[in-house]
Enzyme design. Structure first.
Site, short mmCIF file in Angstrom:
data_model
loop_
_atom_site.label_atom_id
_atom_site.label_comp_id
_atom_site.label_asym_id
_atom_site.label_seq_id
_atom_site.Cartn_x
_atom_site.Cartn_y
_atom_site.Cartn_z
N TYR A 1 -2.65 12.03 7.34
CA TYR A 1 -3.16 10.66 8.28
C TYR A 1 -2.78 9.60 7.34
CZ TYR A 1 -5.86 6.87 10.02
OH TYR A 1 -6.21 5.36 10.40
N GLU B 1 -8.93 2.11 -2.18
CA GLU B 1 -9.71 2.17 -0.96
C GLU B 1 -10.47 3.24 -0.30
OE1 GLU B 1 -8.69 0.64 3.66
OE2 GLU B 1 -7.32 0.58 2.26
N GLU C 1 -14.15 -0.95 5.94
CA GLU C 1 -13.38 -0.79 7.27
C GLU C 1 -14.48 -0.32 8.43
OE1 GLU C 1 -9.88 2.08 8.19
OE2 GLU C 1 -9.60 1.05 6.31
N ARG D 1 0.97 -1.26 0.20
CA ARG D 1 -0.06 -0.10 -0.05
C ARG D 1 0.66 1.42 -0.05
NH1 ARG D 1 -4.06 2.30 4.60
NH2 ARG D 1 -2.09 3.34 5.20
N TRP E 1 -12.23 12.13 6.83
CA TRP E 1 -10.62 11.72 6.57
C TRP E 1 -10.55 10.22 6.58
CZ3 TRP E 1 -8.73 8.23 10.02
CH2 TRP E 1 -9.35 8.13 11.41
N ARG F 1 -13.60 -4.67 3.20
CA ARG F 1 -12.68 -4.32 3.68
C ARG F 1 -13.01 -4.31 5.60
NH1 ARG F 1 -8.65 -3.89 4.95
NH2 ARG F 1 -8.20 -1.56 5.43
N ASP G 1 -4.97 4.34 -0.22
CA ASP G 1 -6.11 4.54 0.54
C ASP G 1 -6.35 5.85 0.44
OD1 ASP G 1 -8.49 4.64 2.51
OD2 ASP G 1 -7.01 3.50 4.11
N HIS H 1 -9.70 -5.74 7.13
CA HIS H 1 -9.11 -4.86 8.05
C HIS H 1 -8.14 -5.49 9.03
CE1 HIS H 1 -8.63 -0.72 9.38
NE2 HIS H 1 -8.98 -1.16 10.61
N HIS I 1 -9.04 7.13 2.13
CA HIS I 1 -9.47 7.47 3.90
C HIS I 1 -10.80 8.62 3.58
CE1 HIS I 1 -6.27 5.62 5.86
NE2 HIS I 1 -5.37 6.23 4.98
N GLU J 1 -4.72 -7.00 4.93
CA GLU J 1 -3.68 -6.15 5.59
C GLU J 1 -3.06 -6.88 6.70
OE1 GLU J 1 -4.67 -1.46 6.79
OE2 GLU J 1 -6.20 -3.01 7.07
#
Length: 435
Positions: free
Chosen positions: A185, A268, A294, A173, A435, A315, A242, A344, A244, A371
């Site tokens: 982040y 993602e 997730e 990733r 986020w 996820r 990702d 996740h 986010h 992951e």
């Protein structure tokens, strides 16, 4: 240590609130303890003990809201478990889910997850089998794992990628800083050559840290990052990214299209997926594979996404989706539509939750990728695991049950401390942002 532990012990001479059907079970649930420890970050563990002395561990960690699950377990779930047959996993799952009236939600489902995982652990120990054998046996030799590589700029990102490749990872990733922004982040401290990736975004504080965000700067920057990574590391390395939840559906569609030339394994959380219909817009505009979920905790969160084939990977975490039983139900549903798993598995899932995911990874047919962020040394001393990582593949091991043991004495030396993930504000005007 601030150890949250609640223990109910059945009086064998008295009555039990546990449900009985037919012949009384040979063994019953006699004790359930809710344990909190913080070896680098906070973990909530449920330990169930049967009247025969068999114990099972379940992960109930809900990052940033850990004590809400502690209270839910202590006050509302543990009293319902005492006297029940520990081998009736499905019946107990339905009892806790359907019997609560207030269904779903992360707190409820994390609590149910902990019970379910612990009961699978017990059943494995009673039968002398690893949990994956009870789920139908292995359908692969191991679970392909992906690593988290990040850097504030391209040279530091390349160092992180090389470090992970040297550790044996075969999928990466990729996350980077964004020019003009500070801490972002998902981007850890720049690694040195050979250094282990050790990123902890949940800071120990009574309030969350605040970060700045600029979607336009991010959208302009990230395609060039993947172009550079492909030029440096070639086309055979699976790359993931990702977003986010930071983008609108239109922005997410634009990002997916701009990344198509670099053939991502997946993009993602490209947009907040509570609005499942938003993925129709993204899906219609890009062929980049999409991974979502997730922050989901039930099959209903996926219903539109799966039936309309708007995503490619599920996820969710075993820890937040009703345990092994709950997530297997989702994956069986997803399999009808050729949607695969991508569970996740960062370090806010305890080793108990990670082990549970690996047993499910090994058993289901529609596995995609797992992951894997390696836990800190203190965490792995508290939670002693049997799972292994070799040649890019994870395996849960063949110990009976989950293959995880909990060290009470050591856990007691790590006190709970409040910790929160950061929040995001727009750099332009300070508006609170996803986020």
């Amino acid at each position: 240590m601030q150890l949250y532990s609640l223990c109910f012990i059945l009086d064998r001479a008295g009555s039990s609130s546990g449900h009985r059907t037919g012949r009384d079970p040979v063994s019953i649930i006699e004790r359930a303890e809710v344990l909190v420890t913080s070896p680098g970050r906070n973990f909530v563990t449920l330990r169930i003990t049967t009247s025969d002395g068999v114990t099972g561990l379940g992960d109930a960690t809900l990052n940033g809201r850990e004590l809400s699950v502690v209270a839910y377990l202590q006050e509302h779930v543990v009293p319902l478990l005492i006297g029940r047959d520990p081998q009736k996993i499905e019946d107990t799952w339905q009892y806790l889910y359907r019997g609560a009236y207030w269904r779903r939600g992360p707190v409820t489902m994390a609590a149910i997850s902990a019970v379910d995982i612990a009961l699978w652990d017990i059943k494995g120990k009673i039968t002398g089998q690893p949990v994956y054998q009870l789920l139908g046996g292995a359908t692969r030799v191991g679970a392909l794992a992906y690593a988290h590589a990040s850097g504030s700029d391209l040279p530091s990102l390349f160092t992180s990628i090389r470090n992970h490749l040297d550790q044996g990872f075969r999928a990466i990733r990729v996350q980077t800083g964004v020019p003009g922004l500070g801490q972002v982040y998902g981007v850890g401290t720049n690694q040195k050559v050979g250094e282990k990736y050790d990123y902890e975004p949940a800071k120990r504080s009574t309030v969350p840290l605040e970060e700045e965000w600029d979607s336009a700067a991010y959208l302009q920057h990230i395609p060039a990052v993947f172009e550079a990574v492909r030029e440096e590391f070639g086309w055979s390395l699976p790359l993931l990214h990702d977003a986010h939840h930071r983008l609108t559906p239109n922005e997410a569609a634009s990002l997916g299209k701009s990344l198509e030339p670099y053939r991502l394994f997946w993009l993602e959380d490209c947009t907040p997926a509570e609005n499942q219909e938003a993925l129709r817009r993204v899906r219609s505009q890009t062929t980049t594979p999409l991974a979502i979920g997730e922050v989901f905790n039930s099959v209903f969160d996926y219903q539109t996404l799966i039936t309309e084939q708007l995503i490619d990977y599920v996820r969710s975490a075993v820890t937040h989706t009703g345990g092994i039983s709950g997530l297997k139900k989702i994956m069986d549903f997803a399999a009808i539509y050729q949607i695969k798993s991508g569970f996740h598995g960062p370090t806010d899932i305890s080793p108990v939750g990670q082990a549970a995911a690996l047993h499910l990874d090994l058993a289901i047919h529609n596995f995609g990728i797992q992951e894997y962020m390696q836990h800190s040394a203190p965490t792995l001393e508290v939670f002693q695991t049997s799972y292994t990582f070799e040649n890019g593949l994870l395996h849960p091991g063949d110990n009976p049950g989950l293959g995880v043991e909990y060290d009470d004495a050591l856990a007691g030396t790590f006190e709970y401390q409040p910790a929160y993930l950061p929040v995001n504000r727009l750099a332009l005007d300070g508006t609170l942002h996803d986020w």
